[in-house]
Design a protein around this motif. Structure first.
Motif, mmCIF file in Angstrom:
data_model
loop_
_atom_site.group_PDB
_atom_site.id
_atom_site.type_symbol
_atom_site.label_atom_id
_atom_site.label_comp_id
_atom_site.label_asym_id
_atom_site.label_seq_id
_atom_site.Cartn_x
_atom_site.Cartn_y
_atom_site.Cartn_z
ATOM 1 N N HIS A 245 0.626 -1.309 0.023
ATOM 2 C CA HIS A 245 0.065 -0.069 0.012
ATOM 3 C C HIS A 245 0.885 1.307 0.106
ATOM 4 O O HIS A 245 1.572 1.672 0.989
ATOM 5 C CB HIS A 245 -0.823 -0.113 1.339
ATOM 6 C CG HIS A 245 -2.184 1.035 1.260
ATOM 7 N ND1 HIS A 245 -3.434 0.834 1.328
ATOM 8 C CD2 HIS A 245 -1.939 2.406 0.907
ATOM 9 C CE1 HIS A 245 -4.283 1.761 1.356
ATOM 10 N NE2 HIS A 245 -3.275 2.613 0.702
ATOM 11 N N HIS B 63 1.646 5.284 -2.226
ATOM 12 C CA HIS B 63 1.105 6.280 -3.166
ATOM 13 C C HIS B 63 2.151 6.906 -4.014
ATOM 14 O O HIS B 63 2.679 7.929 -3.771
ATOM 15 C CB HIS B 63 0.169 7.099 -2.336
ATOM 16 C CG HIS B 63 -0.835 6.765 -1.878
ATOM 17 N ND1 HIS B 63 -2.051 6.251 -2.409
ATOM 18 C CD2 HIS B 63 -1.217 6.211 -0.479
ATOM 19 C CE1 HIS B 63 -2.907 5.659 -1.852
ATOM 20 N NE2 HIS B 63 -2.601 5.688 -0.491
ATOM 21 N N LYS C 11 -9.260 0.232 -7.217
ATOM 22 C CA LYS C 11 -9.552 0.431 -5.801
ATOM 23 C C LYS C 11 -10.811 1.386 -5.596
ATOM 24 O O LYS C 11 -11.047 2.274 -6.365
ATOM 25 C CB LYS C 11 -8.316 1.275 -5.172
ATOM 26 C CG LYS C 11 -8.326 1.678 -3.608
ATOM 27 C CD LYS C 11 -7.233 2.085 -3.041
ATOM 28 C CE LYS C 11 -7.484 3.107 -1.948
ATOM 29 N NZ LYS C 11 -6.226 3.776 -1.588
ATOM 30 N N HIS D 165 -6.179 -1.267 4.720
ATOM 31 C CA HIS D 165 -5.965 -1.055 5.964
ATOM 32 C C HIS D 165 -7.259 -1.363 6.817
ATOM 33 O O HIS D 165 -8.038 -0.397 7.351
ATOM 34 C CB HIS D 165 -5.731 0.688 6.083
ATOM 35 C CG HIS D 165 -6.154 1.422 5.237
ATOM 36 N ND1 HIS D 165 -7.682 1.568 5.234
ATOM 37 C CD2 HIS D 165 -5.593 2.311 4.402
ATOM 38 C CE1 HIS D 165 -7.792 2.604 4.362
ATOM 39 N NE2 HIS D 165 -6.711 2.835 3.792
ATOM 40 N N ASP E 106 0.734 2.333 3.588
ATOM 41 C CA ASP E 106 0.075 3.484 3.414
ATOM 42 C C ASP E 106 0.685 4.733 3.368
ATOM 43 O O ASP E 106 0.291 5.578 4.162
ATOM 44 C CB ASP E 106 -1.289 3.311 4.026
ATOM 45 C CG ASP E 106 -2.291 4.578 3.798
ATOM 46 O OD1 ASP E 106 -2.203 4.866 2.467
ATOM 47 O OD2 ASP E 106 -3.299 4.611 4.242
HETATM 48 ZN ZN LIG Z 1 -3.599 4.829 1.030
#
Ligand SMILES: [Zn+2]
Length: 390
Positions: free
Chosen positions: A63, A65, A162, A220, A276
């Motif tokens: 995860h 970005h 997603k 998450h 994340d």
């Molecule tokens: Zn995220």
């Protein structure tokens, strides 16, 4: 064909939860792929003396970005991917390129979201900062998409779609169709679960939404940053299938609780791991390592198993051929050990006690990308030694 021999390995973590440790002390790599686990060979183009360190698959951050190159607009930082590689991560998987500066998230546009995924996929498919592999081009789902969009995405080699800015209250059936279209094309479906994200615009999603949409991975589950209610988490552990993601950016208390619930049900294999990040949590080069420490030292997961969750299991959850020490798999490998002063006497014991391990050498596709020590962890007490290099 370039070859690499790693010998004098203290322990080998397989990446496969069913058999977390492999009884061998050497690995032979040819042409970027693992060729033999346990070998009698004495020579190769490159020879590494592991000096008793633990060998594991490179960590797979499920995860992240990525947006543009090795730049994170979220934290205005350059070079984050390179630092993650030195934190032991050899593959990052995009959870959406939504942090593009100025991207109007309050007006989700199906064509723009599709094209952004394709753009990032094309930019990242061969781009490897420092050697890091990027699985980019994750399409954010929004009403108005067509089945043909999923064809284009799959043809481009994108891997993940997603749900995050999706009006579940008025378009849940359309969303469920997207899940079917994606799964039919081998794409992994992920959902941003729990409370609102940093943008303030994502739509909260609890157990009811997850059950209606049937994603492959509940992103998450214990928060990124805000989790769904404890009752909803329990419901997804108990009455749903699929992978549940434990994220560094989440709520540590509920991460531990989810692991406890899964262990009680003998279902720890449902865990996939990610940081994340980059996000409001920061750019965290040691984020994967710290999540492994949390899972093992507080979550009751043995160290070798926690490493398997953060490598082979996460790769499998996203359909990536990676994360296993097994013939035929890419030689994405880490050598790590306990740091001087640690309470542990090797990497696995240190992890079980919650002590950060030190990374010595990292290989991606058999190439040495971090030499005898990482720039992001203290050095392990013993370092691997490159004995011969072609
Ligand atoms: Zn995220």
């Amino acid at each position: 064909m370039p070859s690499t021999l790693i010998y004098n390995i203290g322990a080998i973590v397989s990446g496969d939860l069913r058999v977390p440790l492999i009884e061998a002390d050497s690995v032979y790599v040819e042409d970027g792929l693992i060729h033999e686990v346990g070998t009698d060979r004495a020579d190769a183009d490159t020879i590494i003396d592991a000096n008793g360190l633990t060998l594991t698959p490179g960590l797979v951050d499920g995860h992240t970005h990525p947006v543009f190159g090795d730049y994170s607009p979220t934290q205005n930082s350059v070079g984050w991917m390179h630092t993650y590689l030195h934190g032991g991560t050899t593959t990052i998987i995009s959870a959406g390129e939504l942090h593009l500066p100025g991207l109007p998230l309050d007006r989700p546009d199906p064509k723009l979201f599709r094209d952004l995924a394709i753009l990032v996929r094309r930019c990242t498919s061969t781009y490897r900062p420092g050697g890091l592999k990027i699985v980019g081009g994750t399409m954010l789902l929004t009403p108005g998409m067509t089945e043909a969009d999923f064809d284009v995405l799959a043809d481009e080699g994108c891997r993940v779609v997603k749900f995050i800015f999706f009006p579940y209250d008025r378009a849940i059936e359309e969303g469920a169709a997207y899940t079917q279209w994606a799964k039919a094309r081998g794409l992994t479906v992920k959902i941003h679960s729990g409370g609102v994200s940093r943008s303030g615009l994502s739509v909260p999603a609890g157990a009811e939404v997850v059950k209606a949409l049937q994603p492959d991975v509940v992103g998450h589950i214990s928060g990124g940053p805000i989790p769904m209610s404890l009752g909803d988490m329990e419901a997804l552990v108990q009455d749903a299938d699929g992978y549940l993601e434990i994220a560094y950016a989440g709520n540590p208390r509920w991460s531990v609780r989810v692991l406890e619930l899964l262990r009680e049900r003998n279902a720890i294999g449902r865990v996939t791991v990610g940081t994340d990040t980059p996000s409001g949590t920061g750019t965290v080069p040691r984020g994967m390592l710290r999540t492994i420490l949390l899972m093992s030292s507080l979550g009751g997961v043995p160290a070798a198993e926690a490493l398997c969750l953060a490598t082979g299991n996460t790769a499998q959850a996203h359909g990536i051929t990676s994360g296993l020490v097994r013939p035929g798999y890419p030689a994405d490998l880490l050598l790590m050990g306990h740091i001087t002063g640690s309470n542990g006497s090797d990497a696995l014991e240190a992890i079980a006690l919650g002590d950060l391990p030190g990374i010595s050498t990292v290989l991606v596709d058999g190439e040495i990308v971090v030499r005898e020590r990482s720039q992001q962890t203290p050095p392990p007490e013993r370092l691997a030694r490159i004995v011969k290099e072609r």
